[in-house]
Design a protein around this motif. Structure first.
Motif, PDB file in Angstrom:
ATOM      1  N   ASN A 242     -51.279   5.804  -7.527  1.00  0.00           N
ATOM      2  CA  ASN A 242     -50.225   5.096  -7.081  1.00  0.00           C
ATOM      3  C   ASN A 242     -49.315   6.437  -6.761  1.00  0.00           C
ATOM      4  O   ASN A 242     -48.217   6.676  -7.561  1.00  0.00           O
ATOM      5  CB  ASN A 242     -49.733   3.988  -7.516  1.00  0.00           C
ATOM      6  N   PRO A 269     -46.112  -1.880  -8.381  1.00  0.00           N
ATOM      7  CA  PRO A 269     -46.784  -1.587  -9.665  1.00  0.00           C
ATOM      8  C   PRO A 269     -47.241  -2.671 -10.468  1.00  0.00           C
ATOM      9  O   PRO A 269     -48.471  -2.687 -10.885  1.00  0.00           O
ATOM     10  CB  PRO A 269     -46.090  -0.606 -10.479  1.00  0.00           C
ATOM     11  N   HIS A 285     -50.406   6.050 -12.268  1.00  0.00           N
ATOM     12  CA  HIS A 285     -49.033   6.060 -11.597  1.00  0.00           C
ATOM     13  C   HIS A 285     -48.129   7.105 -12.033  1.00  0.00           C
ATOM     14  O   HIS A 285     -48.156   7.527 -13.235  1.00  0.00           O
ATOM     15  CB  HIS A 285     -48.439   4.397 -12.499  1.00  0.00           C
TER      16      HIS A 285
END
Length: 470
Positions: A242, A269, A285
């Motif tokens: 991400n 998220p 992330h």
């Protein structure tokens, strides 16, 4: 062959990477025997992935010599025997240097084997009334990709205890291709989100062109869509990176910006976390130094409590919290990112070329992070299968202020560093026309953990010189 009682639980490697043979303790007496056929805590402690089985299948075989395979499915498999005994044969059908590697072993109730995705599985029963059992971590699907190899393939040259000419084999298994005609099984897919951002472009440059690496922008996939779980066959993905985020820290202090920041940095998220948890995906992330208030003395470690000052930092902290619940996650915390596109270094270089003497903030301290280094660190965590958790990743070397960096840009581009004047953060933003997000004055992140994981960040000063030279 009689069943051996009292063995210790242990895992043994084989000639095929990831194919693990297990000795299982079996306890018996005059009444019969008992074993723990699958025990998550004990087996993961021996190095087996927590592969998340969702289905248990049993194949009962009446006669000795029953022969099935060679099948490679797009899921992992835990194979054991409830009664009887088999000769098992496994062939690596995955892309890579071990394609075609063969391993064989006899399996009885005191033995089990973990078969990773893409490794062809086959067996031949050695005694009548054999019950072959296996756990799998996905449900059968007609749309999934399967690979098959002929049981009689001359390259694999499996030495079957009972000749194939003397056993019953299904017509479907007889029709499977030889190894030279088998399309190797590709790795699970990697999905990079935010593919057009600074980090996204660096990840495109880092990962070689491959059919198993996909890049997506906001136009390609809507993370707020209620039907996100149906947007892909998520079981085909091994990693989601991400790299998408709302990073306009001042705009986040406005009503519309606040809504967008929360949607991109927290709600999205959370959706990815659900997908990753449900499908056994590793979620990477990217986080920020803005989750801290900058009041800490010294470098921030990964375990320091978060204390965000503004909306942007609050949304990033919220995103970190939800991603940390995913069983397989890497939260990569970084600062002062510089890559392809508009950024502080390019702005200072432009000002230097135009002969402008800028006032630059001198009381915020941190390190630059160049996106090629950030992409390399992310790839290292994924490929090395480092312990899951939070990792700080920035450039290495001495921390600098923004003003220090500006002076170095002037020097490296052949201009007078004395043209840069230090001002405080408060002075710099005095009289600003719109909302101003509070900045952490200390953005220095400790790099001990990422170094211990085998990645040594390049000195930020060295990267700066190289960036300007390019």
């Amino acid at each position: 062959m009689s069943l051996e009682f009292g063995k210790q639980l242990q895992a043994r490697t084989t000639t095929i990477p990831g194919l693990l043979l297990f000795d299982l303790p079996v306890h018996g007496d005059a009444r019969g025997w008992f074993k723990e056929n699958w025990q998550r805590e004990k087996m993961t402690a021996l190095g087996l992935d927590d592969f998340g089985p969702v289905q248990n299948n049993i194949s009962f075989n009446d006669a000795a010599g029953t022969t099935r395979g060679i099948h490679a499915e797009p899921w992992d498999k835990w194979v054991s025997v409830a009664t009887g005994r088999i000769f098992g044969a496994w062939v690596d059908l995955r892309e890579g240097p071990t394609f075609g590697a063969v391993f064989t072993a006899e399996i009885d109730p005191g033995t089990a084997i973990f078969v990773p995705r893409g490794v062809g599985n086959s067996y031949q029963t050695l005694v009548p009334d054999t019950a072959y059992t296996y756990l799998v971590n996905d449900h059968w699907s007609p749309t999934a990709d399967y690979a098959f190899l002929n049981l009689a393939d001359e390259t694999a040259a499996i030495e079957w205890p009972i000749p194939l000419a003397d056993v019953e084999i299904s017509e479907k298994d007889k029709a499977h291709p030889r190894l030279s005609d088998v399309a190797p099984v590709a790795p699970k897919k990697i999905l990079v989100l935010g593919a057009n951002g600074q980090l996204g472009r660096a990840l495109r440059a880092h990962f070689p062109a491959s059919s198993h690496v996909e890049y997506a922008t906001r136009d390609d996939i809507d993370l707020t869509d209620a039907n996100l779980s149906q947007a892909r066959r998520w079981r085909d993905y091994g990693v989601i990176v991400n790299a998408a985020a709302f990073t306009a820290v001042d705009l986040a202090e406005t009503p519309s910006g606040r809504a967008d920041a929360w949607a991109s940095n927290a709600t999205a998220p959370a959706a990815l976390a659900r997908i990753a948890t449900e499908n056994g995906i590793t979620l990477v992330h990217v986080s920020s130094d803005y989750v801290f208030d900058g009041s800490h003395a010294g470098a921030y470690s990964e375990t320091e409590p978060v204390r965000p000052l503004g909306v942007y930092g609050q949304t990033k902290a919220a995103g970190d919290a939800v991603v940390s619940t995913v069983p397989r996650h890497y939260i990569v915390r970084t600062s002062w990112v510089i890559g392809d596109g508009k950024n502080f270094v390019r702005t200072m270089a432009s000002l230097a070329e135009r002969g402008i003497s800028p006032r630059v903030v001198g009381d915020q301290i941190g390190r630059l992070t160049f996106t090629d280094q950030l992409a390399a660190a992310i790839a290292h965590l994924i490929e090395s299968r480092a312990e899951y958790g939070i990792y700080n990743v920035t450039g290495a070397g001495e921390p600098r202020s923004w003003a220090d960096i500006a002076r170095e840009v002037y020097r490296l581009t052949g201009h007078d560093p004395a043209a840069v004047t230090d001002v405080s953060t408060d002075e710099y933003f005095a009289g600003a026309a719109g909302p101003v997000a509070p900045r952490p004055l200390n953005s220095v992140l400790d790099l001990t953990k990422i170094r211990a994981a085998g990645f040594d960040p390049v000195d930020a000063d060295v990267s700066l010189a190289s960036y300007l030279a390019d």
